[in-house]
Design a protein around this motif. Structure first.
Motif, PDB file in Angstrom:
ATOM      1  N   LEU A  68       0.821  -1.208   0.000  1.00  0.00           N
ATOM      2  CA  LEU A  68       0.000   0.000   0.000  1.00  0.00           C
ATOM      3  C   LEU A  68       0.859   1.263   0.000  1.00  0.00           C
ATOM      4  O   LEU A  68       0.511   2.260  -0.640  1.00  0.00           O
ATOM      5  CB  LEU A  68      -0.945  -0.012   1.198  1.00  0.00           C
ATOM      6  N   ASP A  69       1.975   1.235   0.693  1.00  0.00           N
ATOM      7  CA  ASP A  69       2.873   2.390   0.747  1.00  0.00           C
ATOM      8  C   ASP A  69       3.446   2.702  -0.627  1.00  0.00           C
ATOM      9  O   ASP A  69       3.479   3.869  -1.046  1.00  0.00           O
ATOM     10  CB  ASP A  69       3.992   2.126   1.756  1.00  0.00           C
ATOM     11  N   VAL A  70       3.884   1.691  -1.344  1.00  0.00           N
ATOM     12  CA  VAL A  70       4.437   1.903  -2.684  1.00  0.00           C
ATOM     13  C   VAL A  70       3.351   2.411  -3.626  1.00  0.00           C
ATOM     14  O   VAL A  70       3.557   3.365  -4.384  1.00  0.00           O
ATOM     15  CB  VAL A  70       5.112   0.620  -3.229  1.00  0.00           C
ATOM     16  N   TYR A  71       2.172   1.802  -3.569  1.00  0.00           N
ATOM     17  CA  TYR A  71       1.053   2.250  -4.399  1.00  0.00           C
ATOM     18  C   TYR A  71       0.773   3.727  -4.144  1.00  0.00           C
ATOM     19  O   TYR A  71       0.690   4.532  -5.073  1.00  0.00           O
ATOM     20  CB  TYR A  71      -0.186   1.394  -4.110  1.00  0.00           C
ATOM     21  N   ASP A  72       0.638   4.081  -2.879  1.00  0.00           N
ATOM     22  CA  ASP A  72       0.344   5.464  -2.507  1.00  0.00           C
ATOM     23  C   ASP A  72       1.434   6.420  -2.983  1.00  0.00           C
ATOM     24  O   ASP A  72       1.146   7.491  -3.524  1.00  0.00           O
ATOM     25  CB  ASP A  72       0.177   5.572  -0.992  1.00  0.00           C
ATOM     26  N   ALA A  73       2.672   6.032  -2.809  1.00  0.00           N
ATOM     27  CA  ALA A  73       3.784   6.894  -3.214  1.00  0.00           C
ATOM     28  C   ALA A  73       3.809   7.124  -4.722  1.00  0.00           C
ATOM     29  O   ALA A  73       4.133   8.221  -5.177  1.00  0.00           O
ATOM     30  CB  ALA A  73       5.115   6.287  -2.752  1.00  0.00           C
ATOM     31  N   LEU A  74       3.454   6.113  -5.491  1.00  0.00           N
ATOM     32  CA  LEU A  74       3.526   6.237  -6.941  1.00  0.00           C
ATOM     33  C   LEU A  74       2.340   6.980  -7.556  1.00  0.00           C
ATOM     34  O   LEU A  74       2.513   7.702  -8.540  1.00  0.00           O
ATOM     35  CB  LEU A  74       3.671   4.856  -7.586  1.00  0.00           C
ATOM     36  N   VAL A 133       7.187  16.187  -4.576  1.00  0.00           N
ATOM     37  CA  VAL A 133       7.917  17.413  -4.903  1.00  0.00           C
ATOM     38  C   VAL A 133       8.904  17.158  -6.043  1.00  0.00           C
ATOM     39  O   VAL A 133       9.124  18.026  -6.882  1.00  0.00           O
ATOM     40  CB  VAL A 133       8.707  17.918  -3.673  1.00  0.00           C
ATOM     41  N   TYR A 134       9.434  15.964  -6.099  1.00  0.00           N
ATOM     42  CA  TYR A 134      10.482  15.630  -7.056  1.00  0.00           C
ATOM     43  C   TYR A 134       9.978  14.929  -8.324  1.00  0.00           C
ATOM     44  O   TYR A 134      10.767  14.628  -9.215  1.00  0.00           O
ATOM     45  CB  TYR A 134      11.539  14.749  -6.379  1.00  0.00           C
ATOM     46  N   ARG A 135       8.656  14.648  -8.431  1.00  0.00           N
ATOM     47  CA  ARG A 135       8.140  14.009  -9.642  1.00  0.00           C
ATOM     48  C   ARG A 135       6.616  14.081  -9.691  1.00  0.00           C
ATOM     49  O   ARG A 135       5.952  14.228  -8.664  1.00  0.00           O
ATOM     50  CB  ARG A 135       8.589  12.557  -9.757  1.00  0.00           C
TER      51      ARG A 135
END
Length: 81
Positions: free
Chosen positions: A21-27, A32-34
């Motif tokens: 879930l963390d990776v999904y949310d981050a992507l 700020v950088y993408r």
């Protein structure tokens, strides 16, 4: 497994769920950088890590509930009710 150096099923199931879930949310969210990736791009990237970075059974369950996750994510982008 960090910081204890554990891997596989020694990692608590809850932590393996949160990792997905963390990776999904981050992507799918802008940083700020993408720019945010589309859900399709996100799932393509994540699928490549099934069985490598992500527990395959938990990842399959995650994939099954994507429609519910999407509905919730999109409702939050519109602002909580």
């Amino acid at each position: 497994g960090y910081p204890y150096g554990i891997a596989g099923e020694r990692i608590p199931e809850s932590a393996r769920m949160v990792a997905i879930l963390d990776v999904y949310d981050a992507l799918v969210h802008e940083r700020v950088y993408r720019q945010a990736l589309t859900e399709e791009e996100t799932l393509d990237i994540m699928t490549k890590d099934r069985g490598v970075h992500f527990d395959p059974q938990i990842f399959d369950a995650f994939f099954h509930i994507i429609p519910e996750i999407r509905k919730y994510r999109l409702s939050m982008e519109d602002g909580p009710e």
